[in-house]
Design an enzyme around this catalytic site. Structure first.
Site, PDB file in Angstrom:
ATOM      1  N   CYS A  61     -20.390 -12.901   1.724  1.00 25.17           N
ATOM      2  CA  CYS A  61     -19.760 -13.765   0.381  1.00 25.17           C
ATOM      3  C   CYS A  61     -19.832 -15.101   0.361  1.00 25.17           C
ATOM      4  CB  CYS A  61     -18.667 -13.297  -0.258  1.00 25.17           C
ATOM      5  SG  CYS A  61     -17.999 -14.029  -1.965  1.00 25.17           S
ATOM      6  N   CYS A  64     -24.412 -14.736  -8.737  1.00 20.62           N
ATOM      7  CA  CYS A  64     -24.894 -13.977  -7.419  1.00 20.62           C
ATOM      8  C   CYS A  64     -24.750 -12.611  -7.247  1.00 20.62           C
ATOM      9  CB  CYS A  64     -23.145 -15.093  -6.199  1.00 20.62           C
ATOM     10  SG  CYS A  64     -23.043 -13.857  -5.057  1.00 20.62           S
ATOM     11  N   ASP A 111       0.748  -1.444   0.057  1.00 22.31           N
ATOM     12  CA  ASP A 111      -0.028  -0.091  -0.170  1.00 22.31           C
ATOM     13  C   ASP A 111       1.302   1.141   0.157  1.00 22.31           C
ATOM     14  OD1 ASP A 111      -2.113  -1.467  -0.006  1.00 22.31           O
ATOM     15  OD2 ASP A 111      -2.574  -0.770   2.075  1.00 22.31           O
ATOM     16  N   CYS A 147     -18.100 -15.307  -9.605  1.00 27.08           N
ATOM     17  CA  CYS A 147     -19.574 -14.375  -8.938  1.00 27.08           C
ATOM     18  C   CYS A 147     -21.060 -15.313  -9.616  1.00 27.08           C
ATOM     19  CB  CYS A 147     -19.158 -13.480  -8.948  1.00 27.08           C
ATOM     20  SG  CYS A 147     -18.777 -12.202  -8.381  1.00 27.08           S
TER      21      CYS A 147
HETATM   22  S1  SF4 Z   1     -21.029 -12.005  -2.655  1.00 22.96           S
HETATM   23 FE1  SF4 Z   1     -19.166 -13.181  -3.613  1.00 22.96          FE
HETATM   24  S2  SF4 Z   1     -19.947 -14.007  -4.882  1.00 22.96           S
HETATM   25 FE2  SF4 Z   1     -20.952 -13.217  -4.956  1.00 22.96          FE
HETATM   26  S3  SF4 Z   1     -21.634 -12.001  -6.419  1.00 22.96           S
HETATM   27 FE3  SF4 Z   1     -20.410 -10.693  -4.855  1.00 22.96          FE
HETATM   28  S4  SF4 Z   1     -17.695 -10.692  -4.643  1.00 22.96           S
HETATM   29 FE4  SF4 Z   1     -19.597 -12.626  -6.355  1.00 22.96          FE
END
Ligand code: SF4
Ligand code: SF4
Length: 310
Positions: free
Chosen positions: A247, A190, A132, A187
């Protein structure tokens, strides 16, 4: 020595220094990510973080970080394991990444150890360490180095490991053998993080508007938090993990194995009233040597006052 052997030496020493994963990629222009960053900045998603506008070319091309830069080693260290409270009205939440010792210090120390060990085997190698501390697109480089993909919440999602990772890099002056980028979509259909984000900071296309993100509002923003977010911070006092907590990739996130990165249990038991009565002395006692120390007592208490006004 062959690029493959150089790569093996670098990875072995980074893993031996306590990192969980390591990948290598070339120090070249990140052309796709560069255009995405340009659009993100044009939309003003960076809020007051003007440092993201500066050094645009360097940020998107690691070969410009120093004369002769050829390779980038990306190292990941898990900080998963500390369950933060849900944010009921009496227990304001300090984000999970606030560990007992500032992670910048921990990662830099470990990367210096690794670099010293690499130099013993490769005396001609030069390397510069970044945590960073310079215009480096760590997440994009991690993707290039085959460590995972960025999810809709913009975070690096590591297959089988989740997203609770700190990222450090070492840029080297020697060519090495590089890892293949991960091309999978983490993803699919999702959208849990989009639905869960209290401030609507995540767009369908995975563009994170940092200017609306609680992490930015409570950590990076220097001025007062805009009134439109009153009652929207879900009791987040410093940082926010909501889009990571929901997530599915984090249901079995890799546990933290580094002692200094363990969480100070006091942070999760302080009541609302105790935070409101926090004195500068108690702030020092809780946060000296941690990432919160960088933001300072006044900014921290601004957050406390903002939550109080809900
Ligand atoms: S919760 Fe995780 S898997 Fe679902 S859309 Fe968001 S980043 Fe992607
Ligand atoms: S950190 Fe919190 S506010 Fe920021 S995008 Fe994730 S859920 Fe939204």
């Amino acid at each position: 020595m062959s690029p493959g052997e150089i790569s093996e030496i670098i990875k072995n020493h980074i893993l031996a220094a306590g990192f969980d994963r390591c990948g290598l990629t070339g120090a070249t222009e990140l052309s796709h990510e560069k255009e995405r960053l340009r659009r993100w900045l044009e939309r003003g998603c960076h809020g007051e973080m003007d440092y993201l506008v500066r050094n645009f070319e360097k940020r998107t091309n690691a070969s410009l970080l120093f004369e002769g830069a050829k390779s980038v080693a990306v190292a990941l260290m898990s900080y998963s394991g500390a369950d933060t409270p849900e944010g009921d009205s009496e227990v304001p939440v300090v984000s999970r990444y606030i560990t007992s010792v500032d992670y910048h210090t921990v990662l830099k120390d470990r990367l210096h150890q690794a670099l010293a060990a690499v130099k013993e085997e490769l005396p001609d190698i030069r390397g510069r360490i970044f945590v960073d501390s310079a215009p480096v697109m760590e997440k994009a480089l991690a993707v290039r180095a085959g460590l995972g993909r960025q999810g809709r919440n913009s975070l690096l999602i590591v297959p089988g490991g989740g997203s609770f990772y700190f990222i450090g890099t070492i840029v080297f002056n020697l060519e090495a053998e590089y890892d293949a980028p991960d091309l999978s979509d983490p993803c699919m259909s999702c959208r849990k993080c989009i639905d869960a984000c209290p401030t609507g900071a995540i767009s369908e296309e995975g563009f994170l508007n940092a200017a609306r993100c609680i992490s930015y509002l409570t950590v990076e923003k220097k001025r007062e938090i805009p009134g439109e977010f009153m009652g929207e911070l879900r009791n987040r006092l410093f940082g926010c993990d909501i889009c990571q907590d929901v997530c599915p990739h984090n249901s079995n996130s890799a546990p933290c194995s580094v002692e200094e990165l363990r969480r100070d249990g006091r942070l999760d038991s302080m009541t609302r009233q105790e935070w409101e009565e926090l004195t500068p002395e108690l702030f020092d006692n809780l946060f000296t040597g941690t990432t919160v120390e960088r933001c300072g007592y006044d900014t921290f208490m601004r957050n406390v006052r903002f939550l109080k006004q809900r």
